[in-house]
Design a protein around this motif. Sequence first.
Motif, short mmCIF file in Angstrom:
data_model
loop_
_atom_site.label_atom_id
_atom_site.label_comp_id
_atom_site.label_asym_id
_atom_site.label_seq_id
_atom_site.Cartn_x
_atom_site.Cartn_y
_atom_site.Cartn_z
N THR A 191 54.19 40.38 44.58
CA THR A 191 53.15 40.53 43.54
C THR A 191 52.38 41.82 43.74
O THR A 191 52.17 42.59 42.78
CB THR A 191 52.19 39.33 43.58
N ILE A 240 51.05 43.95 28.80
CA ILE A 240 49.82 44.69 28.49
C ILE A 240 48.96 44.85 29.74
O ILE A 240 48.38 45.90 29.99
CB ILE A 240 49.04 43.97 27.38
N LEU A 241 48.90 43.78 30.51
CA LEU A 241 48.10 43.84 31.74
C LEU A 241 48.66 44.89 32.67
O LEU A 241 47.92 45.69 33.26
CB LEU A 241 48.10 42.47 32.42
N ARG A 271 52.38 35.01 26.86
CA ARG A 271 52.11 35.37 28.25
C ARG A 271 52.99 36.54 28.66
O ARG A 271 52.57 37.39 29.44
CB ARG A 271 52.38 34.16 29.14
N ARG A 312 56.72 37.40 33.96
CA ARG A 312 56.07 36.14 33.65
C ARG A 312 55.95 35.37 34.95
O ARG A 312 56.62 35.67 35.94
CB ARG A 312 56.90 35.33 32.66
N ALA A 313 55.13 34.42 34.93
CA ALA A 313 55.02 33.59 36.13
C ALA A 313 56.34 32.92 36.42
O ALA A 313 56.73 32.71 37.55
CB ALA A 313 53.91 32.56 35.92
N LEU A 353 54.60 44.71 42.91
CA LEU A 353 54.89 44.84 41.48
C LEU A 353 53.68 45.37 40.72
O LEU A 353 53.81 46.25 39.86
CB LEU A 353 55.30 43.48 40.92
N ARG A 354 52.50 44.87 41.04
CA ARG A 354 51.30 45.31 40.32
C ARG A 354 50.99 46.76 40.68
O ARG A 354 50.29 47.43 39.93
CB ARG A 354 50.11 44.39 40.65
N ARG A 393 60.03 46.07 38.61
CA ARG A 393 60.48 44.99 39.47
C ARG A 393 61.46 45.46 40.53
O ARG A 393 61.38 45.04 41.70
CB ARG A 393 61.14 43.88 38.64
N ALA A 406 51.43 39.52 27.14
CA ALA A 406 50.15 39.76 27.80
C ALA A 406 50.36 40.36 29.19
O ALA A 406 49.62 41.24 29.62
CB ALA A 406 49.36 38.45 27.90
N GLY A 407 51.39 39.86 29.86
CA GLY A 407 51.69 40.41 31.18
C GLY A 407 52.05 41.88 31.11
O GLY A 407 51.65 42.67 31.96
#
Lengths: 402, 214
Positions: free
Chosen positions: B49, B148-149, B142, B119-120, B52-53, B58, B145-146
């Motif tokens: 995580t 966009i985040l 989601r 996605r989660a 990735l952020r 990925r 949205a992910g």
Amino acid sequence: MDTFFARNRLSAYLDGSLNTNEAAEVEAALAEDPALRRDYDAMRSAVEMLRTLGPVQAPEGFQARVLARVQDEPDPGVVVSLWRRSLGRLPVEALALAAAAVLVVMVIQGKDSAPPDDALALQRAVQTEDYDASSSANQDAPSASAPSPTRETQQGPQSAEAKLESTPGAGQTQGSSAAQALPPAADGDLRTTTRSSSDSSSDSSSDFSSDFSSDIGSVSSKDISSASGSTDRLDKRLKSLGGTPSQPYAPAWETTVPGASLDGTASAPTTQSPQDLAERANTDDAELSTTRGSELSTGIDMEGPRSYRISMATDEVLAQLSAVAKQTGGRLTTASGAPLKTLSLGDNGKTTWIHIVVPQDRATDVEGYLNGLSAVPTPPPTTDVLYGSDFTVFVIQLTGTP
Amino acid sequence: MILLLLGMAWRPDGSDGLAPDEELVQRFQGGDRSAYSDIVVRYQDRVFTLSLRWMGDRQIAEEVAQDVFIALYRSLDRFRGESRLSTWIFRVTVNHCKNRRLFRRRRKMDQHEPLEGTRADADGPVRQLPAQGPGTNSQVHRSEAGRILQDALDKLDDSHRTILVLRDVEDLPYEEIAQILDLPRGTVKSRLHRARAELARVLSRVISPEDIFD
């Protein structure tokens, strides 16, 4: 309601990490200020997005791929275990004996290298690695732009290392126990040559002030370093401190003739009071602009006096501070701003306050030197003496050795 | 030794059913390499995580995450336990991410690549198109949205992105973040404030948060 206070605490408020009073203030501000409220809502939504959408799972098979890579790695414990097995065969007593022997050797070596206390203090004050008494007679007397009296401090027995350079110019005679020594070589220290002569010329008084003005313009790093035959070394040292070899510096307070040449041929000093001189230094005229020396900015703003304390100070330390001040184009004064006339702390171990006033862009050099002397920073005192916005004042508390 | 045996006999049930970090480290340093596998299982999601952020891709994030665990394997024998294992792992991860990003910038390789399946639930389809009309699929929302985040996170500077992920994604306390980043606690709080404000500002240009959540 203080919106600024609340705005800067929105994040902490969101986390619930404010105390009761602060949280109440923020809540009140949020209730009263719609714009603040919008900003808080936007922040809260952004954080919620992060918390909800941020975490992800590792790709399928990630663990297997990591373990596969690890298979190719040497076992990190192998090397460690080899050592452990080797040491494990030795009896504990042998290991203890070996450790004790190493300690003894270290202590002995430490004692041999540690100089006596007196010598240590002296070494800190003056770096003697360039001292060569035998070659001092062969040193070229550096040229001086103007005849100037030799200035030295009278400190009892002639100690080559302790003598302060007066003027590397006329009056310097050979045949004396001239010595050249350089100040401490610790990081941030400056170097200058010190030279003493038992056959000094006319003015051998220790009146610092009367000689300072004539010295300040004629002494340049090049003069000094050439006397020691190490211009490059000095320049390198100065450069390593973030500055440039100082140009002949004639501070405004020493110049009486407007538009006078500022190439180091300073005229006779004025007898103006420090306040008058400071006011003059503050005026904005072309003459002043050229006295600022290097335009290299060190990012130091005139932030007020910097204060240090030097314990167990000696006359040698005071002499070195004087040399540093001169080297950086500044001067040493009393706490009231008057030029320091006597470079002696006396014998009773009393506390003495002095000021080192240097151009702003040389303050870092002085600070480094003070650190080398293990000067302890202290809270800056208030002082009514003004030296002008282009200068940095170091307030030094010297506690003499009883 | 006795404690180790007791620990092996009685294993407290954590959220992942594995032994506590201290025990896993002890076992690994004692030669039990299976403890390392447990450490990977425990931290793989969090390390991935964070990677990735940070990296926004990925594949690159997995490479970085693998590198982190290899570095961990090489160094775990020397881990003295002066900090928590998680602190140490996160610090290593942050450093690897920084180095990798710097490497990519220098090679001019840092072109934005659209995320796939952020996605989660990573087992879902690679891409999903937002549905039109009423009855919108929340999973599609989601996914978008992910993306966009992540786009917003990519626009932040490294220090802001790091602290946001550590605090609001990894849910670490201020003190641990201060240790990971070697910053004073006060700096962590002030930097977090600026980071959140900046993220909010970037996001507000793109979406209204009410459109994301049901």
